[in-house]
Design a protein around this motif. Structure first.
Motif, PDB file in Angstrom:
ATOM      1  N   THR A   1       0.852  -1.199   0.000  1.00 22.22           N
ATOM      2  CA  THR A   1       0.000   0.000   0.000  1.00 22.22           C
ATOM      3  C   THR A   1       0.877   1.233   0.000  1.00 22.22           C
ATOM      4  OG1 THR A   1      -0.143   0.281   2.397  1.00 22.22           O
ATOM      5  CG2 THR A   1      -1.705  -1.257   1.365  1.00 22.22           C
ATOM      6  N   SER A   2       0.345   2.307  -0.529  1.00 25.13           N
ATOM      7  CA  SER A   2       1.185   3.459  -0.848  1.00 25.13           C
ATOM      8  C   SER A   2       1.178   4.513   0.249  1.00 25.13           C
ATOM      9  CB  SER A   2       0.745   4.061  -2.173  1.00 25.13           C
ATOM     10  OG  SER A   2      -0.638   4.303  -2.130  1.00 25.13           O
ATOM     11  N   ARG A   3       2.080   5.444   0.054  1.00 20.18           N
ATOM     12  CA  ARG A   3       2.401   6.449   1.040  1.00 20.18           C
ATOM     13  C   ARG A   3       1.786   7.762   0.578  1.00 20.18           C
ATOM     14  NH1 ARG A   3       6.536   6.003   4.162  1.00 20.18           N
ATOM     15  NH2 ARG A   3       7.286   7.864   5.215  1.00 20.18           N
ATOM     16  N   ILE A   4       0.518   7.962   0.853  1.00 20.52           N
ATOM     17  CA  ILE A   4      -0.138   9.133   0.276  1.00 20.52           C
ATOM     18  C   ILE A   4      -0.202  10.281   1.285  1.00 20.52           C
ATOM     19  CG2 ILE A   4      -1.465   7.687  -1.294  1.00 20.52           C
ATOM     20  CD1 ILE A   4      -3.917   8.220   0.444  1.00 20.52           C
ATOM     21  N   TYR A   5      -0.448  11.428   0.749  1.00 22.91           N
ATOM     22  CA  TYR A   5      -0.510  12.668   1.535  1.00 22.91           C
ATOM     23  C   TYR A   5      -1.954  12.895   1.983  1.00 22.91           C
ATOM     24  CZ  TYR A   5      -0.565  17.834   2.047  1.00 22.91           C
ATOM     25  OH  TYR A   5      -0.740  19.117   2.493  1.00 22.91           O
ATOM     26  N   HIS A   6      -2.122  13.482   3.148  1.00 18.57           N
ATOM     27  CA  HIS A   6      -3.477  13.684   3.668  1.00 18.57           C
ATOM     28  C   HIS A   6      -4.297  14.615   2.768  1.00 18.57           C
ATOM     29  CE1 HIS A   6      -1.103  12.397   7.123  1.00 18.57           C
ATOM     30  NE2 HIS A   6      -2.204  12.014   7.680  1.00 18.57           N
ATOM     31  N   ALA A   7      -3.626  15.604   2.172  1.00 24.71           N
ATOM     32  CA  ALA A   7      -4.295  16.526   1.260  1.00 24.71           C
ATOM     33  C   ALA A   7      -5.480  17.222   1.920  1.00 24.71           C
ATOM     34  CB  ALA A   7      -4.732  15.810  -0.021  1.00 24.71           C
ATOM     35  N   GLN A   8      -5.328  17.545   3.179  1.00 23.25           N
ATOM     36  CA  GLN A   8      -6.348  18.352   3.862  1.00 23.25           C
ATOM     37  C   GLN A   8      -6.319  19.769   3.289  1.00 23.25           C
ATOM     38  OE1 GLN A   8      -3.367  17.748   5.035  1.00 23.25           O
ATOM     39  NE2 GLN A   8      -2.571  19.639   5.911  1.00 23.25           N
ATOM     40  N   MET A   9      -7.451  20.466   3.367  1.00 24.98           N
ATOM     41  CA  MET A   9      -7.501  21.782   2.715  1.00 24.98           C
ATOM     42  C   MET A   9      -6.565  22.799   3.360  1.00 24.98           C
ATOM     43  SD  MET A   9     -11.263  22.767   1.421  1.00 24.98           S
ATOM     44  CE  MET A   9     -12.206  22.056   2.742  1.00 24.98           C
ATOM     45  N   GLU A  10      -6.599  22.860   4.688  1.00 21.63           N
ATOM     46  CA  GLU A  10      -5.789  23.876   5.367  1.00 21.63           C
ATOM     47  C   GLU A  10      -4.377  23.356   5.572  1.00 21.63           C
ATOM     48  OE1 GLU A  10      -6.820  24.434   9.452  1.00 21.63           O
ATOM     49  OE2 GLU A  10      -5.614  26.227   9.680  1.00 21.63           O
ATOM     50  N   THR A  11      -3.391  24.169   5.227  1.00 21.90           N
ATOM     51  CA  THR A  11      -2.025  23.773   5.562  1.00 21.90           C
ATOM     52  C   THR A  11      -1.780  24.110   7.027  1.00 21.90           C
ATOM     53  OG1 THR A  11      -1.153  25.910   4.904  1.00 21.90           O
ATOM     54  CG2 THR A  11      -1.208  24.192   3.211  1.00 21.90           C
ATOM     55  N   LYS A  12      -0.852  23.390   7.636  1.00 19.93           N
ATOM     56  CA  LYS A  12      -0.633  23.530   9.084  1.00 19.93           C
ATOM     57  C   LYS A  12      -0.123  24.933   9.415  1.00 19.93           C
ATOM     58  CE  LYS A  12       0.129  18.744   8.796  1.00 19.93           C
ATOM     59  NZ  LYS A  12       1.031  17.916   7.999  1.00 19.93           N
ATOM     60  N   SER A  13      -0.776  25.557  10.355  1.00 24.60           N
ATOM     61  CA  SER A  13      -0.482  26.957  10.666  1.00 24.60           C
ATOM     62  C   SER A  13      -0.579  27.165  12.166  1.00 24.60           C
ATOM     63  CB  SER A  13      -1.497  27.864   9.962  1.00 24.60           C
ATOM     64  OG  SER A  13      -1.493  27.596   8.574  1.00 24.60           O
ATOM     65  N   VAL A  14      -0.048  28.288  12.621  1.00 26.89           N
ATOM     66  CA  VAL A  14      -0.100  28.585  14.059  1.00 26.89           C
ATOM     67  C   VAL A  14       0.235  30.059  14.309  1.00 26.89           C
ATOM     68  CG1 VAL A  14       2.288  27.760  14.285  1.00 26.89           C
ATOM     69  CG2 VAL A  14       0.879  27.966  16.337  1.00 26.89           C
ATOM     70  N   VAL A  15      -0.387  30.595  15.338  1.00 29.50           N
ATOM     71  CA  VAL A  15      -0.012  31.915  15.845  1.00 29.50           C
ATOM     72  C   VAL A  15       0.261  31.749  17.332  1.00 29.50           C
ATOM     73  CG1 VAL A  15      -0.825  34.263  16.310  1.00 29.50           C
ATOM     74  CG2 VAL A  15      -1.369  33.163  14.120  1.00 29.50           C
ATOM     75  N   CYS A  16       1.357  32.361  17.780  1.00 33.04           N
ATOM     76  CA  CYS A  16       1.698  32.266  19.210  1.00 33.04           C
ATOM     77  C   CYS A  16       1.973  33.662  19.764  1.00 33.04           C
ATOM     78  CB  CYS A  16       2.936  31.390  19.393  1.00 33.04           C
ATOM     79  SG  CYS A  16       3.464  31.332  21.114  1.00 33.04           S
ATOM     80  N   ARG A  17       1.386  33.943  20.929  1.00 28.42           N
ATOM     81  CA  ARG A  17       1.617  35.242  21.585  1.00 28.42           C
ATOM     82  C   ARG A  17       2.201  34.998  22.974  1.00 28.42           C
ATOM     83  NH1 ARG A  17      -3.636  38.503  22.312  1.00 28.42           N
ATOM     84  NH2 ARG A  17      -3.921  37.071  24.044  1.00 28.42           N
ATOM     85  N   PRO A  18       3.399  35.540  23.223  1.00 28.07           N
ATOM     86  CA  PRO A  18       3.942  35.440  24.574  1.00 28.07           C
ATOM     87  C   PRO A  18       3.191  36.402  25.480  1.00 28.07           C
ATOM     88  CG  PRO A  18       5.595  36.260  23.011  1.00 28.07           C
ATOM     89  CD  PRO A  18       4.282  36.272  22.303  1.00 28.07           C
ATOM     90  N   GLU A  19       2.908  35.985  26.700  1.00 35.30           N
ATOM     91  CA  GLU A  19       2.158  36.829  27.624  1.00 35.30           C
ATOM     92  C   GLU A  19       3.097  37.450  28.658  1.00 35.30           C
ATOM     93  OE1 GLU A  19      -0.712  37.556  26.816  1.00 35.30           O
ATOM     94  OE2 GLU A  19      -1.414  35.883  25.584  1.00 35.30           O
ATOM     95  N   ALA A  20       2.636  38.538  29.249  1.00 33.23           N
ATOM     96  CA  ALA A  20       3.482  39.280  30.183  1.00 33.23           C
ATOM     97  C   ALA A  20       3.870  38.436  31.400  1.00 33.23           C
ATOM     98  CB  ALA A  20       2.750  40.548  30.636  1.00 33.23           C
ATOM     99  N   ASP A  21       3.022  37.488  31.758  1.00 34.10           N
ATOM    100  CA  ASP A  21       3.325  36.690  32.957  1.00 34.10           C
ATOM    101  C   ASP A  21       4.230  35.499  32.666  1.00 34.10           C
ATOM    102  OD1 ASP A  21       1.727  34.980  31.558  1.00 34.10           O
ATOM    103  OD2 ASP A  21       0.222  34.693  33.133  1.00 34.10           O
ATOM    104  N   GLY A  22       4.819  35.477  31.457  1.00 31.71           N
ATOM    105  CA  GLY A  22       5.697  34.359  31.121  1.00 31.71           C
ATOM    106  C   GLY A  22       4.959  33.221  30.449  1.00 31.71           C
ATOM    107  N   GLY A  23       3.685  33.383  30.311  1.00 28.17           N
ATOM    108  CA  GLY A  23       2.907  32.333  29.652  1.00 28.17           C
ATOM    109  C   GLY A  23       2.813  32.557  28.158  1.00 28.17           C
ATOM    110  N   ILE A  24       2.065  31.691  27.485  1.00 25.66           N
ATOM    111  CA  ILE A  24       1.847  31.845  26.050  1.00 25.66           C
ATOM    112  C   ILE A  24       0.388  31.547  25.718  1.00 25.66           C
ATOM    113  CG2 ILE A  24       4.174  31.348  25.187  1.00 25.66           C
ATOM    114  CD1 ILE A  24       3.362  28.427  24.873  1.00 25.66           C
TER     115      ILE A  24
END
Ligand SMILES: Cc1cc2nc3c(=O)[nH]c(=O)nc-3n(C[C@H](O)[C@H](O)[C@H](O)COP(=O)(O)OP(=O)(O)OC[C@H]3O[C@@H](n4cnc5c(N)ncnc54)[C@H](O)[C@@H]3O)c2cc1C
Lengths: 798, 288
Positions: free
Chosen positions: A192-215
């Motif tokens: 069986t073959s090695r296929i790609y998921h081909a989901q519509m959205e490409t993997k993405s992320v936004v990250c914001r560091p917070e003042a208290d050291g958190g994210i």
């Protein structure tokens, strides 16, 4: 049982309008003040040591740069829901050695995406190129270059020999005497073959560091809680300071079942840059991120003259690519799906998972099930043919059904089958397609040849079991009744587009006796929800819905207590029924019609009297994992001149217990057909053995998935549901999603055999393969096979 | 991701010709629909510093059918071809190619000159145009010339066009009543897929004799090409199944396909044989 009001009726999706108008927010839509943009530098080599990275020029351009030296020296596994004894950790936020083309080796953040791109190009990296290993058999040779010298298993260092990530042997019964009882033994090899998921959205992320050291993180993911825990571990941030927000996901098919590798890269950049950072993968990057597990399966089945299976053996070689995400679990499920298809008094499974220099494999729609089912259902068809048994009778004689033990998720996840629509599925399907009138295999001679094939299968509904297994499985929900009688459901589960959260709203509405329009799904993040393991294993409705039902029951009990007090009627005599005109649930007692109150009025009364909130939070582990059965009947027509296969008719039936939302369930079946057709006939990920590059180089242009033109016309796709009730599921429901695709490839292979008299044991079944097999059957070679002239530069398009 | 470049949007042909000659120091590259050029730039296969868009000059787009000729403006899109009633009667093979071309969005943007000038052996409009004996009109500041499409391509990604020349038209003679032109394409899926084998056939028959045979092959050699020896086996003859098979086999000999990600050379050869024989049989059947 009382009549169902919400469940079983098709309803509009709650997120439908936002999605069609573009108002829906995906990770890449999150735009924050002061935000910078990231680009990742990927290895162009499949296997290379990094000698040096020079970021001077990029930094001079004003970019913040990230290399191996900047990231926490924590080895992690991006999928954390395996129990610790089976958690293999072999990767870090940025690699010190490239193990596949596209592996992230550096990253930059800059004020614009363009500035980031230019800075990324300005980073200079010196590599020492190592031997590329693309073939899993070659990877196991003693002299092969090691891809990982050792990994962490749990907390201890585990040396890796011959690039074998993990082996697993499972035996039940006495295999020797099992095969000795067989009158016939069939043994075949499948690829069986090695296929790609081909989901519509490409993997993405936004990250914001917070003042208290958190994210705070907005990722593409199937599990906000697992992302949170893993980020906390890698960056040593206490969990109460890691908030992962649920944003809509643009399809996934398993591609975000783990914490995607872009997430910690973006987090590290944001922490270093001290500002929000956004990282959006291009399609070419995404294609090199994850693939389905490629397998070579040798399957042996022993059967008696009268068509009873007595023993089976499966040997599986899984090519896991450059990282071990869940290889141990994959081997468990390959065995589990296989032995849960048909009763095997004696069985032996041996699986080997091997590292190669290719994009890492992860779960993809069915997780090992499409592979195991392709092999099993193709071989079962062949056995029936050879023994001159009707394939349907033969399968009904041997399948694991009511009262049988189902252990799809592996030997530690066993439960007893309590609902079974298989006989109905097969009977109805064979009538609809005209099974009795199909041609004799190989009896046709014209240019176009028609064939009908059948395959059956299932998927699990979740990974629950009476005792703890190798995978974690539980969900939680908070249900609260608002002061106007509407309801908020706070649930951490992701909806991949299949309507999971809509189903959860229906279940809550049904239980509370309110119209489904009164039930809202709250935005979710990890600070305000209780744990949900992940939307995978077709567990959304069964397990996630089960948890919501449990919380709704408890909230309802509180509500009815207050109602009893207000109405002066015994709690047990009260019922709540939806009134669509009022858009309210109405609490009343059928024998005392003059006393009733709407849920809204009661909730308001609770507030004005300061009695408190009507709310409940619950966590649920399902102690079963019921199989959702599916059957496929496919009619194809083959053009024997070109090898092209036309799908003429498809009849696909599902036993998903109670059908919560019929229109969405049909959508799952049609989607499963489309993905299954791609796997069976179209999608073909070839990897260059020298460079370790995809032959398509990551471009859609040569990484084709089926388009709507490959689908049969809608009137030629018939879907239906078995009339069953799963006693352990919410309102009798099981799952459907992954089940919908699992048997598809085998049904095609069996239909092609019926049309041509040729067995196909390799995917994808391309026109070229069809033609080559037809010619071999006729004892000819293809025109030009002998005379092929010198290859010249030529037809590479674009 | 795209690198930076300069973009000019002139509204006269002279303006374009100036810019592609030397422009602002560096010669600019013409941009029509962008469905090939932008893709190449994004993949960094080509990185021009200056680009000139042709879309502001309406005269460059359109289909003109006169008494004896059909002329396409360079910026005529694939959708224009698909929706044209005139072409249905004088170049229907081109309409067939337009049908099999890309997806709706690409068809709306992609142009006929872009399809020729991108020099791909898999360009779908080229085999039918070549089988129709189309000519390409090239203009530059120093004048204009006409080149038979059949002579336009000189090698893989090579052609006779100088960088200061613009394709300003494609034209061919209107076909007589007793002729048929056909096109068929094989690909890995039905829509929006690069051609594995494309075959165009153009035939004229008079009194039961094949007066003209054109066979153009796509995606099976460094350039689109005509199978001229196969053609000459047919001209002046009364076609029989045996002769058609032999000509189709000859056509496979004239091609030089390669193995690539889309198909093997062997499959391509087989495809030429099957499609050529099929189209010749159809054409002959319709004309006799
Ligand atoms: C998704 C997708 C699907 C596709 N499917 C197909 C298909 O099925 N069949 C097919 O044949 N092609 C296909 N293509 C390729 C492409 O669409 C075609 O080749 C198209 O005709 C190119 O035209 P364009 O106007 O977009 O050219 P552009 O991209 O604008 O230009 C292409 C080249 O031609 C040059 N050029 C443009 N106009 C002129 C002119 N007047 N004079 C001189 N040079 C000029 C440009 O400088 C450039 O080098 C596809 C492309 C994509 C992205």
């Amino acid at each position: 049982m009382r009549e169902l009001r919400s469940i079983g009726k098709s309803a509009w999706r709650k997120d439908g309008i936002a999605k069609v108008t573009g108002a829906e927010q995906y990770a890449s839509d999150v735009l924050l003040p002061r935000m910078w943009h990231a680009r990742v530098v990927h290895s162009p080599y499949a296997h290379a040591r990094i000698i040096s990275i020079d970021t001077t020029a990029a930094e001079a351009m004003g970019a913040v740069c990230l290399t191996y030296d900047d990231v926490p020296k924590v080895r992690y596994n991006e999928r954390i829901v395996s129990t610790p004894p089976h958690l293999y950790r072999d990767r870090q936020v940025l690699a010190d050695k490239a193990r596949h083309v596209g592996e992230a080796v550096a990253a930059v953040a800059a004020p614009t995406e363009r500035a980031a791109e230019l800075a990324a190009r300005a980073i200079e990296i010196e590599y020492e190129v190592l031997e590329t290993i693309v073939d899993p058999e070659a990877a196991m040779r003693p002299d092969a270059e090691p891809i990982h010298s050792s990994v962490l298993l749990g907390g201890t260092e585990l040396p890796i020999d011959n690039n074998v990530a993990v082996n697993r042997t499972i035996e039940v019964g006495d295999i020797e005497s099992g095969f000795a009882r067989a009158d016939h033994i069939f043994e075949r090899e499948f690829h069986t073959s090695r296929i790609y998921h081909a989901q519509m959205e490409t993997k993405s992320v936004v990250c914001r560091p917070e003042a208290d050291g958190g994210i705070t993180v907005w990722p593409t993911t199937q599990s906000i809680h697992n992302v949170r825990q893993l980020l906390g571990e890698i960056f040593s941030i206490p969990l109460h300071k890691v908030n992962v927000k649920r944003v809509a996901i643009g399809g996934t098919f398993g591609s975000s079942i783990q914490m995607n590798s872009v997430i910690p890269i973006c987090t590290a950049l944001a922490l270093k840059a001290r500002r929000p950072v956004r990282l959006v993968s291009t399609r070419e990057e995404d294609i090199y991120d994850h693939t389905r597990y490629e397998t070579r399966i040798r399957l042996k089945l022993g059967v008696t003259d009268d068509g009873k299976l007595v023993a089976g053996q499966m040997e599986a070689l899984a090519d896991i690519g450059a990282h071990n995400i869940q290889a141990f679990a994959l081997l468990s499920v390959l065995a589990g799906w296989w032995v849960s298809l048909y009763e095997l008094p004696a069985m032996r499974f041996h699986g080997t998972a091997v590292y190669t220099n290719k994009a890492p494999s992860c779960a993809m729609q069915g997780f090992g099930n499409p592979q195991a089912t392709f092999a099993t259902e193709t071989l079962m068809d062949e056995i029936a043919e050879k023994l001159e048994l009707d394939a349907i009778e033969f399968k009904l004689e041997n399948y694991v059904g009511l009262g049988g033990t189902f252990w799809g998720q592996g030997p530690s996840v066993q439960s007893i089958v309590q609902s079974d629509g298989v006989p109905e599925l097969l009977r109805v399907g064979s009538d609809k397609i005209g099974w009795q009138n199909r041609p004799d295999p190989g009896s046709q001679t014209g240019r176009y040849r028609r064939g009908i094939g059948m395959a059956r299968g299932f998927h699990t509904s979740g990974a629950g079991a009476p005792k703890p297994g190798e995978v974690i499985d539980y969900s939680g929900a908070l249900v609260k009744i608002n002061e106007d009688g509407t309801v908020d459901v706070v649930h951490a589960m992701m909806d991949h587009g299949g309507g999971t959260l809509d189903a959860i709203a229906k279940i809550v509405a049904e239980e509370l006796g309110v119209p489904v329009n009164c039930v809202g799904i709250s935005p979710a993040d990890t600070l305000t929800t209780v744990y949900d393991v992940v939307t995978h294993a077709t567990r959304g409705v069964y397990a996630g819905g089960g948890a919501a039902l449990k919380a709704a029951r408890k909230a309802k009990a509180i509500l009815l207590d207050y109602a009893a007090r207000v109405l002066g009627i015994e709690v047990d005599a009260l019922v709540i029924e939806p009134d669509e005109d009022l858009c309210q649930g109405v609490i009343h007692c059928p024998s005392v019609p003059e006393r009733s109150i709407t849920v809204g009025a009661l909730a308001k009364l609770c507030q004005t009297n300061s009695w408190g909130s009507i709310a409940a939070v619950e966590s649920l582990r399902q102690v079963n994992a019921p199989p959702a059965y599916v059957s496929y009947f496919i009619e194809v027509s083959v053009d024997t001149e070109t090898g092209h296969i036309e799908t003429r008719r498809v009849v696909v039936g599902a036993d998903c217990g109670t059908v919560v939302n019929p229109a969405m369930a049909v959508g799952q079946l049609e989607g499963g057909l489309s993905k299954g057709t791609g796997y069976a006939l179209v999608e073909d990920a070839q990897w260059d053995p020298e460079t370790g590059q995809l032959a398509s180089r990551g471009y859609w242009v040569d990484a084709k998935i089926p388009s709507i033109s490959e689908s049969p016309r809608l009137e030629n796709i018939e879907t239906y549901f078995a009339d069953t009730y799963e006693p352990t599921g919410p309102y009798g429901a099981k799952g459907v999603g992954e089940a919908a695709t699992n048997p598809c490839a085998a049904a095609y292979a069996n239909a092609l055999h019926n049309a041509l008299g040729i067995r196909f044991r390799q995917l994808p079944i391309t026109p070229e393969l069809v033609l080559a097999k037809l010619r071999a059957q006729a004892g000819e070679t293809l025109l030009g096979g002998q005379t092929a002239g010198p290859a010249s530069a030529g037809s590479r398009g674009t | 991701m795209l690198s930076g470049f300069e973009l000019d949007l002139p509204d006269t042909l002279v303006g374009v010709l100036d810019l592609i000659a030397d422009g602002r120091g560096t010669p600019a590259v013409p941009l029509a629909g962008g469905t090939s050029l932008i893709v190449d730039m994004r993949a960094r296969r080509t990185m021009p510093n200056a680009v000139v868009w042709l879309g502001k000059i309406p005269e460059l787009r359109g289909i003109q059918v006169t008494q004896d000729h059909v002329r396409l403006g360079p910026c005529t899109t694939v959708s224009d071809i698909l929706n044209s009633d005139e072409l249905a009667g004088s170049g229907v093979s081109l309409v067939r190619a337009a049908e099999a071309f890309g997806g709706q969005m690409v068809r709306n943007a992609a142009t006929v000159a872009g399809n020729i000038a991108c020099n791909s052996p898999a360009s779908d409009l080229v085999p039918p145009l070549m089988a129709l004996d189309a000519e390409v009109i090239l203009e530059s500041r120093s004048g204009s010339r006409t080149v038979a499409l059949d002579r336009y391509f000189t090698g893989y990604k090579e052609d006779v066009r100088r960088t200061d020349e613009l394709i300003t038209g494609i034209s061919w003679k209107r076909q007589e009543e007793s002729s048929v032109d056909l096109f068929h394409k094989l690909a890995r899926r039905k829509g929006d897929a690069i051609t594995v084998v494309g075959v165009a056939v153009n035939m004229a028959v008079s009194d039961g004799t094949c007066m003209r045979a054109r066979i153009a092959l796509g995606a099976v050699a460094p350039t689109v090409l005509r199978a001229k020896r196969a053609e000459s086996m047919l001209e002046g003859e009364t076609l029989t199944p045996g002769l058609i098979e032999a000509a189709a086999r000859q056509a496979t000999e004239e091609a030089s396909p390669i193995d690539d990600v889309r198909a093997s050379a062997t499959y391509r050869r087989h495809g030429i044989q099957v499609l050529t024989a099929r189209l010749l049989t159809q054409a002959w059947g319709r004309l006799t």
